[in-house]
Structure formats: C-alpha cells, structure tokens
Design a protein around this motif. Sequence first.
Motif, PDB file in Angstrom:
ATOM      1  N   SER A  87       0.870  -1.173   0.000  1.00  0.00           N
ATOM      2  CA  SER A  87       0.000   0.000   0.000  1.00  0.00           C
ATOM      3  C   SER A  87       0.910   1.227   0.000  1.00  0.00           C
ATOM      4  N   TRP A  88       0.675   2.134  -0.910  1.00  0.00           N
ATOM      5  CA  TRP A  88       1.594   3.259  -1.099  1.00  0.00           C
ATOM      6  C   TRP A  88       0.845   4.585  -1.057  1.00  0.00           C
ATOM      7  N   PRO A  89       0.394   5.028   0.133  1.00  0.00           N
ATOM      8  CA  PRO A  89      -0.287   6.317   0.206  1.00  0.00           C
ATOM      9  C   PRO A  89       0.723   7.469   0.141  1.00  0.00           C
ATOM     10  N   GLY A  90       0.258   8.624  -0.276  1.00  0.00           N
ATOM     11  CA  GLY A  90       1.108   9.810  -0.299  1.00  0.00           C
ATOM     12  C   GLY A  90       2.223   9.728  -1.308  1.00  0.00           C
ATOM     13  N   GLN A  91       1.955   9.140  -2.476  1.00  0.00           N
ATOM     14  CA  GLN A  91       3.021   8.918  -3.445  1.00  0.00           C
ATOM     15  C   GLN A  91       3.168  10.044  -4.466  1.00  0.00           C
ATOM     16  N   ASN A  92       2.534  11.182  -4.276  1.00  0.00           N
ATOM     17  CA  ASN A  92       2.614  12.236  -5.272  1.00  0.00           C
ATOM     18  C   ASN A  92       4.043  12.638  -5.644  1.00  0.00           C
ATOM     19  N   PRO A  93       4.969  12.885  -4.698  1.00  0.00           N
ATOM     20  CA  PRO A  93       6.331  13.243  -5.110  1.00  0.00           C
ATOM     21  C   PRO A  93       6.992  12.144  -5.943  1.00  0.00           C
ATOM     22  N   ALA A  94       6.777  10.896  -5.582  1.00  0.00           N
ATOM     23  CA  ALA A  94       7.354   9.798  -6.361  1.00  0.00           C
ATOM     24  C   ALA A  94       6.737   9.747  -7.755  1.00  0.00           C
ATOM     25  N   MET A  95       5.434   9.973  -7.849  1.00  0.00           N
ATOM     26  CA  MET A  95       4.764   9.969  -9.148  1.00  0.00           C
ATOM     27  C   MET A  95       5.258  11.132 -10.010  1.00  0.00           C
ATOM     28  N   VAL A  96       5.434  12.302  -9.409  1.00  0.00           N
ATOM     29  CA  VAL A  96       5.950  13.456 -10.150  1.00  0.00           C
ATOM     30  C   VAL A  96       7.351  13.146 -10.663  1.00  0.00           C
ATOM     31  N   VAL A  98       8.692  10.157 -11.328  1.00  0.00           N
ATOM     32  CA  VAL A  98       8.630   9.156 -12.401  1.00  0.00           C
ATOM     33  C   VAL A  98       8.158   9.792 -13.703  1.00  0.00           C
ATOM     34  N   VAL A  99       7.120  10.608 -13.631  1.00  0.00           N
ATOM     35  CA  VAL A  99       6.595  11.260 -14.835  1.00  0.00           C
ATOM     36  C   VAL A  99       7.642  12.190 -15.449  1.00  0.00           C
ATOM     37  N   LEU A 100       8.300  13.010 -14.613  1.00  0.00           N
ATOM     38  CA  LEU A 100       9.314  13.929 -15.137  1.00  0.00           C
ATOM     39  C   LEU A 100      10.532  13.192 -15.672  1.00  0.00           C
ATOM     40  N   ALA A 101      10.946  12.118 -15.006  1.00  0.00           N
ATOM     41  CA  ALA A 101      12.089  11.338 -15.483  1.00  0.00           C
ATOM     42  C   ALA A 101      11.787  10.722 -16.846  1.00  0.00           C
ATOM     43  N   LEU A 102      10.607  10.147 -17.003  1.00  0.00           N
ATOM     44  CA  LEU A 102      10.223   9.570 -18.300  1.00  0.00           C
ATOM     45  C   LEU A 102      10.101  10.644 -19.369  1.00  0.00           C
ATOM     46  N   LEU A 103       9.485  11.769 -19.006  1.00  0.00           N
ATOM     47  CA  LEU A 103       9.321  12.865 -19.956  1.00  0.00           C
ATOM     48  C   LEU A 103      10.678  13.371 -20.457  1.00  0.00           C
TER      49      LEU A 103
END
Length: 188
Positions: A87-96, A98-103
């Motif tokens: 369970s991974w709550p509060g993952q917004n910084p990690a998601m940001v 991942v998205v920026l790294a891929l972009l």
Amino acid sequence: DWIATASLAVPGIVLAIGMGALSGCVSGLAITKLKVPPFIATLGMMVFARGVSRWWSNGNPISFPTESYGKLANGDVLGGATFGLLSWPGQNPAMVFVVLALLFQLIMTYTVYGTRTYAIGSNEAAARMSGIKVDRHKILVYAIAGVLSAIAAILLTSKNLTAQAGMGMMYELDAIAMAVIGGVSLSG
C-alpha cells in the motif's frame, strides 16, 4: 477531490514556477554573457535566493493553514493505491519524479533539444560551429533546471506545510555527490 481543494494554491504555484524559470535564466545569462563559471553562478544564485527568502520572511517560517496545499505532496494520485500487499499512500512526489524522469528521457532521446544539449555538453565549440545557438540553448537549459527546482520546492513545502529560508540546506551537496557518482565530470 484533492485537485479541487489544491486549486486554491494555483496562483502561488504558478508564481513559484515562474520565479524558478527567472532564476534559471539569470544564472544562464551570467554564465553565457558574463562568462561566470557555471558552478559559481548557480551557487551564487542559491545564496542570493536564500538571502532574499530570509529577508522577505524576516527569518520566520511561513505556514500554510489549510491542508489543501499539503495534499499536493501528502495526498495520493491513485486514491490510496494498493499493489498486491504493498500500500503506497502519499506517493505524489514519487509519481511526479517518475513522470518527469520519463518525460525528460523522451525529450533528451527523441528531440532536437536533446540532441543539441548533448552536442553542447560534448563539445561546445563544435556545437557552435555546426550552427547551434549555444548561448540561447544554455539559457533555456538553466531555465528548465530552475523550473524543476521550483517543482521540488513546491513538493517540499507541501509535504511539510511550511516554508522556511533554511529548508533544503545541504541538499545541493547531495545533488552534486549523486551527479559525480553518476559519472558527471566536475571539470565540465
């Protein structure tokens, strides 16, 4: 739901990103036009920004009284994601991240911007002779770095629900160490 409540912070977020871009442009101009070494110019901008923030806040922390801003970093994009037993709550910084790294991987691999950035990094004189407007491109690179720094600051202040002039102290040394470990040359 968190998007609706966080929208109250949009003007401040836009201003922060704009200031990040402006700081990057000023650093880029100092490097390209005044011939200040990049390490000195960016460290000088960091010290200047810390000084201005300390002066503007009188050295006091600035708190965010609502939790809507905190949901930017402490909320969860997927509504409390659960992957199997994880369970991974509060993952917004990690998601940001991942998205920026891929972009940026896609940008650096498949665009003219990426090709020109690699060319300038490999041999600035050869890039200039091949027709690349090196100074303009370097200013753009520093502006993008400023925007990314602003995004990191937004997430950090959101996570802590406070902004302080001393936040992020010594993070620059961590970033330099990670870059060197990753293979970046300190000599340019």
